[in-house]
Design an enzyme around this catalytic site. Structure first.
Site, mmCIF file in Angstrom:
data_model
loop_
_atom_site.group_PDB
_atom_site.id
_atom_site.type_symbol
_atom_site.label_atom_id
_atom_site.label_comp_id
_atom_site.label_asym_id
_atom_site.label_seq_id
_atom_site.Cartn_x
_atom_site.Cartn_y
_atom_site.Cartn_z
ATOM 1 N N GLU A 1 46.535 46.996 44.292
ATOM 2 C CA GLU A 1 45.692 46.716 43.127
ATOM 3 C C GLU A 1 44.208 46.801 43.497
ATOM 4 O O GLU A 1 43.364 47.066 42.641
ATOM 5 C CB GLU A 1 46.033 45.338 42.542
ATOM 6 C CG GLU A 1 45.529 45.148 41.123
ATOM 7 C CD GLU A 1 46.105 43.914 40.415
ATOM 8 O OE1 GLU A 1 47.209 43.452 40.775
ATOM 9 O OE2 GLU A 1 45.444 43.417 39.505
ATOM 10 N N HIS B 1 68.623 49.598 58.529
ATOM 11 C CA HIS B 1 69.866 50.132 57.960
ATOM 12 C C HIS B 1 69.632 50.629 56.541
ATOM 13 O O HIS B 1 70.570 50.718 55.751
ATOM 14 C CB HIS B 1 70.942 49.043 58.015
ATOM 15 C CG HIS B 1 71.137 48.527 59.414
ATOM 16 N ND1 HIS B 1 72.050 49.059 60.289
ATOM 17 C CD2 HIS B 1 70.454 47.566 60.112
ATOM 18 C CE1 HIS B 1 71.957 48.450 61.459
ATOM 19 N NE2 HIS B 1 70.987 47.536 61.381
ATOM 20 N N LYS C 1 47.968 45.945 29.268
ATOM 21 C CA LYS C 1 47.870 44.603 28.668
ATOM 22 C C LYS C 1 47.452 44.724 27.206
ATOM 23 O O LYS C 1 47.996 44.054 26.326
ATOM 24 C CB LYS C 1 46.790 43.786 29.392
ATOM 25 C CG LYS C 1 47.169 43.219 30.727
ATOM 26 C CD LYS C 1 46.072 42.258 31.185
ATOM 27 C CE LYS C 1 46.332 41.679 32.545
ATOM 28 N NZ LYS C 1 45.287 40.777 33.004
HETATM 29 O O1 PA5 Z 1 44.854 40.145 41.304
HETATM 30 C C1 PA5 Z 1 44.675 40.026 40.109
HETATM 31 O O2 PA5 Z 1 43.549 39.900 39.616
HETATM 32 C C2 PA5 Z 1 45.849 40.018 39.169
HETATM 33 O O3 PA5 Z 1 47.041 40.316 39.820
HETATM 34 C C3 PA5 Z 1 45.966 38.647 38.521
HETATM 35 O O4 PA5 Z 1 46.233 37.680 39.513
HETATM 36 C C4 PA5 Z 1 47.088 38.626 37.468
HETATM 37 O O5 PA5 Z 1 46.849 39.635 36.508
HETATM 38 C C5 PA5 Z 1 47.151 37.282 36.779
HETATM 39 O O6 PA5 Z 1 45.906 36.983 36.205
HETATM 40 P P1 PA5 Z 1 45.536 35.531 35.750
HETATM 41 O O7 PA5 Z 1 45.477 34.672 36.961
HETATM 42 O O8 PA5 Z 1 44.220 35.664 35.077
HETATM 43 O O9 PA5 Z 1 46.596 35.071 34.803
#
Ligand code: PA5
Length: 459
Positions: free
Chosen positions: A289, A315, A428
């Protein structure tokens, strides 16, 4: 207490296409610039995950609250997703005995179970709520933004169930969220729900050492102080702009170079330790990410991280790592001293199995790791090993910090911002649109323009 990064298997003397001493020398200015970029980001105050001393007061508040509330709790339930969930899972797996939740209260020394509900599949949500006694549970609603649909829908269900059971929200809920923004913050104020802050300069996937991870850890009675001490020690160890003196910079540089110069953009993390197995999915989210991005110039870049587990994946995926495309690096996680001590393999069985008798299970596991590294080397496949003395809180804190710092360095090297995630947003927003969210009706044009499924091609 040591954390070592052995990079010999990434070098040109070990594998074709590996890093040569001349190339390392030539890269030195680039690596120094990556380090300077990190220092500049830190000076701008955007790398809050490094500011562990600044967060000491909130951490003390977390620990005091957890100490006062964990007695009598049977279940701690994290409602969160992505960076708000994966850290807690990694901490639980590393620092608690295996199958913790299956153990009796007595076997758990009176400490609660920990569940992490990081999806909205009704099978899991319903299944968990069937298991949990609402009067002896604490639901940690963890969302930096305080608006993520998955977490908010779970919160709404739990809120409803608590009301039906006559349990007051402050007695069963606790929020971890932004100090000022978001729905959760407002509800916390209106309903007097205990709440802890995610520092504004700490993003989700970098938040495991904030209350996002330390609150569940403290409720489980884990050693938060050692976790943070290990992280601080690693942060301070990574203060140099020189490859040999900075394991986070070395890790990032080798992975990036293997990708852009040798076409090895698949980055496997392979713990030979069940304690560290959930560190791999946590790393995958962090690496993917943060680094899978469009550069300002428009090029799409980024490595593909992959989870593997030793010896299990010997394996399964190792065949691919050995003889499939030469597009991977493999990083082993090796633990010198097994949790709970060695377990001896008894002798006395059939003669064909005599070679095993008297050896240890941990000895076998580590031999398998060395064997896999050796086998990969014979095929010219690059590997490195991160070796820790023990999989305890101090070493885990060090590994978490090492990977977080490496991600910032890799962002510098790939030329992307590792702290944002614009690619996550459209999905989203299209979800919000489908649910009729008033702020997202402008998604209609995109939604309507999507090619519909063609029944002729639905087989
Ligand atoms: O790393 C990130 O920013 C995302 O993976 C968030 O942790 C995830 O989208 C959850 O977001 P939030 O903590 O605002 O609910």
């Amino acid at each position: 207490m040591t954390i070592q990064l052995d990079v010999s298997g990434m070098l040109s003397r070990a594998v074709p296409g590996g890093l040569s001493p001349e190339r390392l020398e030539a890269l030195a200015p680039r690596l120094a610039a990556a380090h300077a970029g990190l220092v500049a980001d830190a000076d701008r105050g955007i790398l809050g995950f490094r500011e562990l001393e600044v967060q000491a007061a909130e951490r003390a508040r977390v620990q005091a609250w957890a100490a006062a509330h964990r007695g009598g709790l049977e279940d701690v339930v994290v409602l969160g997703i992505g960076g708000s969930a994966l850290g807690a899972v990694a901490l639980r797996t590393a620092l608690l005995p295996r199958d913790w939740n299956a153990r009796s209260r007595e076997q758990r020394g009176g400490r609660p179970r920990l569940h992490v509900l990081d999806n909205v599949d009704p099978r899991s949500v319903r299944g968990l709520l069937e298991l949990v006694d609402l009067r002896r549970a604490r639901f940690l609603v963890i969302s930096k933004s305080g608006s993520t649909a998955e977490t908010m829908s779970q919160y709404l269900l739990v809120r409803d169930r608590l009301a039906a059971a006559g349990v007051a929200p402050p007695d069963a809920l606790c929020f971890v969220t932004d100090p000022a923004r978001g729905v959760l913050r407002r509800v916390a104020r209106d309903e007097a729900i205990p709440t802890f802050d995610v520092p504004p300069n700490v993003g989700g996937r970098f938040s495991v050492l904030s209350p996002v991870g330390t609150l569940p850890a403290a409720l489980l009675g884990l050693d938060v102080d050692q976790l943070i001490a290990g992280a601080i020690a690693m942060r301070d160890r990574c203060a140099s702009d020189r490859f040999r003196e900075n394991p986070a910079l070395a890790f990032a540089a080798l992975q990036w170079r293997a990708h852009v110069e040798a076409g090895q953009g698949m980055h496997v993390l392979m713990p030979y330790s069940d304690a560290l197995r959930d560190l791999a999915p946590w790393f995958v989210q962090l690496w993917a990410e943060s680094l899978g991005k469009k550069q300002p110039g428009g090029a799409h870049v980024g490595p593909t991280p992959i989870v593997a587990v030793g010896a299990t994946d010997q394996h399964a995926q190792v065949q691919l790592f050995m003889e499939g495309p030469a597009d991977k690096t493999v990083t082993f996680l090796d633990v010198e001293e097994p949790d709970g001590g060695e377990l001896t393999i008894p002798g006395g069985g059939p003669p064909e199995l005599a070679y095993l008798g008297g050896h240890g299970f941990a000895e076998l596991l580590r031999a398998e790791g060395r064997a896999t590294a050796g086998a990969l080397a014979t095929m010219g496949r690059p590997t490195m090993t991160l070796r820790v003395t023990r999989a305890d809180a101090w070493h885990l804190g060090g590994l978490l910090m090492l990977f977080e710092l490496a991600t910032i360095y890799a962002g510098q090297l790939y030329g992307v911002d590792p702290l944002d995630q614009p690619g996550v947003e459209l999905g989203k927003q299209l979800t919000y649109y489908q649910f009729g969210h008033p702020d997202w009706q402008r998604m209609k044009a995109i939604w309507d323009a999507l090619p519909p499924a063609d029944p002729a091609w639905v087989l």
